[in-house]
Design an enzyme around this catalytic site. Structure first.
Site, PDB file in Angstrom:
ATOM      1  N   GLY A 133      41.337 -60.322  -4.178  1.00  0.00           N
ATOM      2  CA  GLY A 133      41.379 -59.285  -3.089  1.00  0.00           C
ATOM      3  C   GLY A 133      41.098 -57.823  -3.799  1.00  0.00           C
ATOM      4  O   GLY A 133      41.737 -56.974  -3.256  1.00  0.00           O
ATOM      5  N   ASP A 157      32.652 -53.567 -11.951  1.00  0.00           N
ATOM      6  CA  ASP A 157      32.643 -54.994 -11.874  1.00  0.00           C
ATOM      7  C   ASP A 157      31.046 -55.183 -11.770  1.00  0.00           C
ATOM      8  O   ASP A 157      30.418 -54.683 -10.949  1.00  0.00           O
ATOM      9  CB  ASP A 157      33.129 -55.636 -10.371  1.00  0.00           C
ATOM     10  CG  ASP A 157      33.138 -56.961 -10.455  1.00  0.00           C
ATOM     11  OD1 ASP A 157      32.391 -57.615 -11.260  1.00  0.00           O
ATOM     12  OD2 ASP A 157      33.978 -57.645  -9.762  1.00  0.00           O
ATOM     13  N   ILE A 215      37.650 -58.792   5.853  1.00  0.00           N
ATOM     14  CA  ILE A 215      38.029 -57.438   6.102  1.00  0.00           C
ATOM     15  C   ILE A 215      37.021 -56.519   5.635  1.00  0.00           C
ATOM     16  O   ILE A 215      36.662 -56.248   4.362  1.00  0.00           O
ATOM     17  CB  ILE A 215      39.189 -57.101   5.193  1.00  0.00           C
ATOM     18  CG1 ILE A 215      40.332 -57.910   5.735  1.00  0.00           C
ATOM     19  CG2 ILE A 215      39.684 -55.681   5.555  1.00  0.00           C
ATOM     20  CD1 ILE A 215      41.406 -58.202   4.716  1.00  0.00           C
TER      21      ILE A 215
END
Lengths: 277, 352
Positions: B30, B57, B319
C-alpha cells in the site's frame, strides 16, 4: 523537568534509534525477526556488511556507519552519506583508471618495453651467433684463472731458463773439440729444439688442465683479438669458423713467441759466456 | 521529559521544514495509497503551500489511485489546488533524449547517409539506454534535479514539498544511492578530465567545456545529497503489513536507509483487520488472520518503540479516488480507533 522542543525531541529519538542499531544491534534485530518463524533469510545487517561484500537487497556494497551516524543528529555537516558507498563497482573502475593515469610505475612505458624486448632478443640470439659459450664465469674466477696461467707461464720460463743456462755454459765452456753428445756444438740446435718441444708440450698440458679445472677458455677471455673476432657475425667474412681459425693462429703465435724468447735468451747467454771464457 | 512518540504522522503532516518525503516498502503493502494519503493530508493541513507527488515506480499507480491521468509534467489533482502529481515515464524520457540527439545532429548539418544519424532516427539511443540497469531510477533522479533547477531559475511553479511514491525496496534503494554514486563518479571524472583534458580537446571535444559542465553537475548532485541526508529536510516513511516477510524487509530497509544517513522515523502498518472490534462482520478467517497480525504487531511495537507507528485498517473496498483517499488518510493525522471509526471502512465509495 522542563519541556523540550519538538526538534530536540526528534534529535533524541533519532539518537536512540541509532544506538539500538549500533554494536551488533542491527543483526540482533534481524535475528529476532527471523528466529520467530525459523526463517532461512539472511540476518547479516546492511550496517555491518563488510565493504567488499554485496548486500542481498541491492547490488552495491555497503559499509558500516554507526560511528558517523551517531554524530548525525548533532551536526548536519557530519552527514557524509558518500562515505558509505566507496566501493560502488562503477566508482572502483574509475578509481583504477585514475590510478593507472597517476602511477607511472604501473604503466609500462615505451622505453622499459623496448628494454625488455632487447633483453629477450639478446638472450635468444646468443646461441645463434655460434659462440661456444662457456658457462657464465664471474669476474673473480677469471682473475684467479689469469693468475694461475701467468704463474704457470712464469714457472715454465724460469725452469726452462734454469735448465738452458747450465746447458749453454757447458756447450760454450767445453772446447770445440768436445766429442760429448750434449756438449758437442753441432748437436746444440737439435737438443735445444727437442727441449723446446718437450717443455712447450708440458706447458700446454698444464694449461689445459687449469682451463678444464676452472672451466675458462684463456684465449677467449684474455685475448683482445679473440674478443674482436667473436664480435664479427658469422657469414660477414668469407672464412668459415673464423673464431676457431683465429684461436689456432693465436696459439701458434704464442708458441712461436716462446720459442723466439728462448732463442734470444740463448743468444744473449752464449754471447756472455763466450766473452767470459 | 516526555519522549513518547505519537502513533500518527501529525508532526510530519504539519511539518514546515520537510522538502522531500519518501514513501517506500515491499511490493503490494500500500505504498501508493499511503503516499497519496500523506500528500492529501499535508495539502489539507497546509493550504498555503504547494505539494508535488512524484511516482518513481516504473509501474505507475498514481493515475489509478486518483482516477485521473497524470503525465511527465506536474498536473494538479482535480479538487485540490495545492497538490500536483506527476509520473515519470522512463520510455518517454528516453524518447525525448533520442529526439534531441536527432535534432541536434540535423542542426549540425549531418549528412543523411551518416550511419549514426540513421541509427538515431530508428530510436537506437532510446533502446540502448533503456536496457541499462537502473535507468528508471537515474531518470527519476534527473527529473528531480531538473525540477530543482527550474525552481531555482524561477521557470516553473515552485513546490514546497515533494512526496515520492517509490518503487519496491530494491529500486528505491538504488534511487537513493544515486546521489552518492554520481558524486563519486563525478569526482573521478573530474580527476580524469584534468588529466585527459588536452587529449579530449585534440579529439575534437574542445568546443564543449566538459570540466565546467561536470562541475555544475557535481555541485547539483552534492546539494541533493546534502538535502537528502538532512533530517529536517528529508524523511523516509516505511510502509509494511503485519506479516513476516514485510517486517523483515522493513527492518532491512530501515537499516539500509540509516547506512545512507537518511532519516527514517515513521512506519505505517497497513491492512490491519482489527477483527475483535468488528463483531458485526466477524468471521473465522478474519479472526485467525488478525491473531497472526497481532503476533507481528507485538513484535513491531517492541522493535519500533522510538518510531511513529501508524496502524491503518484494511478497508472493505478499494481506496481509489480523491474522496476515498481523503477519508482513509485522516487516520494518518489522527490514529484510527477501531471502536469509534470502525464504520468508516465500510463507507468507501464504489468506483464504477
Amino acid at each position: 523537568m522542563s519541556e523540550i522542543s519538538e526538534a530536540e525531541k526528534r534529535r533524541i529519538l533519532r539518537e536512540r534509534r541509532q544506538k539500538k542499531l549500533a554494536n551488533g544491534g542491527a543483526s540482533n534485530r534481524l535475528n529476532k525477526i527471523t528466529g520467530q518463524v525459523d526463517s532461512h533469510l539472511s540476518t547479516e545487517s546492511p550496517l555491518e556488511t563488510p565493504k567488499d561484500q554485496v548486500s542481498p537487497i541491492i547490488s552495491a556494497t555497503e559499509t558500516p556507519i554507526p560511528a558517523a551516524y551517531t554524530k548525525a543528529g548533532v551536526n548536519k555537516e557530519s552527514h557524509r552519506a558518500g562515505d558509505f558507498k566507496d566501493n560502488d563497482p562503477q566508482v572502483e573502475l574509475f578509481k583504477k583508471l585514475a590510478e593507472l593515469q597517476g602511477a607511472d610505475k604501473s604503466t609500462p612505458d615505451l622505453f622499459s618495453l623496448l628494454g625488455s624486448l632487447k633483453d629477450g632478443m639478446s638472450k635468444t640470439n646468443e646461441p645463434a651467433v655460434g659462440q661456444p659459450q662457456i658457462n657464465p664465469v664471474d669476474e673473480k674466477m677469471l682473475q684467479y684463472h689469469d693468475y694461475l696461467v701467468n704463474r704457470l707461464k712464469a714457472y715454465t720460463i724460469l725452469i726452462r731458463w734454469l735448465i738452458l743456462l747450465p746447458f749453454i755454459y757447458m756447450v760454450v765452456s767445453s772446447s770445440y773439440a768436445s766429442e760429448m753428445f750434449f756438449t758437442k756444438p753441432s748437436n746444440f740446435f737439435m737438443i735445444f729444439t727437442s727441449f723446446e718441444i718437450i717443455t712447450m708440450s708440458i706447458y700446454y698440458q698444464a694449461l689445459q688442465r687449469i682451463e678444464e679445472k676452472n672451466n675458462v677458455n684463456t684465449l677467449n677471455n684474455s685475448s683482445i683479438i679473440m674478443k674482436i673476432v667473436s664480435m664479427v657475425p658469422e657469414g660477414v667474412l668469407p672464412i668459415k669458423d673464423l673464431k676457431g681459425k683465429a684461436a689456432l693462429i693465436l696459439q701458434y703465435q704464442q708458441v712461436l713467441s716462446m720459442f723466439v724468447t728462448d732463442i734470444c735468451f740463448v743468444i744473449i747467454m752464449v754471447g756472455i759466456f763466450s766473452y767470459l771464457y | 521529559m516526555d519522549l513518547s512518540v505519537d502513533p500518527n504522522l501529525h508532526s510530519l503532516i504539519n511539518s514546515t521544514t520537510h522538502k522531500w518525503i519518501f514513501v517506500g516498502g515491499k511490493g503490494g503493502v500500500g505504498k501508493t495509497t499511503s503516499s497519496c494519503s500523506i500528500a492529501i493530508q499535508m495539502a489539507l493541513a497546509q493550504p498555503t503551500k504547494q505539494f508535488l507527488l512524484i511516482s518513481t515506480d516504473p509501474a505507475h499507480n498514481l493515475s489509478d489511485a486518483f482516477g485521473e491521468k497524470f503525465g511527465k509534467d506536474a498536473r494538479k489533482v482535480t479538487g485540490m489546488n495545492n497538490l500536483s502529481c506527476m509520473e515519470i515515464d522512463p520510455n518517454a524520457a528516453l524518447k525525448d533524449m533520442n529526439d534531441m540527439a536527432v535534432s541536434r545532429a540535423n542542426a549540425d548539418g549531418t549528412n543523411d547517409d551518416d550511419p549514426l544519424g540513421g541509427l538515431l532516427q530508428g530510436g537506437a539511443l532510446a533502446e540502448l539506454t533503456g536496457s541499462i540497469p537502473g535507468i528508471d531510477e537515474a531518470l527519476s533522479f534527473m527529473e528531480v534535479m531538473k525540477h530543482i533547477k527550474r525552481q531555482e531559475n524561477g521557470e516553473s511553479e515552485t513546490f514546497d514539498t515533494v512526496i515520492f511514491d517509490t518503487a519496491p525496496t530494491g529500486h528505491t534503494l538504488r534511487f537513493l544511492q544515486l546521489p552518492n554514486t554520481l558524486s563519486k563518479l563525478l569526482e573521478k571524472f573530474g580527476e580524469l578530465t584534468g588529466k585527459l583534458g588536452p587529449m579530449l580537446n585534440m579529439m575534437g571535444a574542445g568546443n564543449v567545456d566538459i570540466a565546467s559542465k561536470l562541475n555544475e553537475l557535481k555541485s547539483n548532485v552534492e546539494s541533493i545529497k546534502q538535502q537528502f541526508t538532512d533530517p529536517d529536510l528529508t524523511t523516509f516513511v516505511c510502509v509494511c503489513i503485519s506479516e513476516f516477510l514485510s517486517l523483515y524487509e522493513t527492518e532491512r530497509l530501515i537499516q539500509e536507509l540509516i547506512s545512507y544517513d537518511m532519516d527514517v522515523n515513521s512506519i505505517i502498518v497497513n491492512q490491519l483487520l482489527f477483527a475483535e472490534d468488528d463483531q458485526e462482520h466477524n468471521c473465522k478467517r478474519c479472526q485467525a488472520r488478525w491473531k497472526m497480525q497481532k503476533k507481528y504487531l507485538d513484535q513491531i511495537d517492541e522493535l519500533y518503540e522510538d518510531f511513529h507507528l501508524v496502524k491503518m485498517p484494511l478497508c472493505a473496498g478499494e481506496i481509489r479516488g480523491l474522496n476515498n483517499l481523503t477519508k482513509f488518510s485522516q487516520f494518518l493525522n489522527k490514529e484510527y480507533d477501531p471502536a469509534a471509526d470502525g464504520k468508516i471502512i465500510y463507507e468507501l465509495e464504489e468506483k464504477e
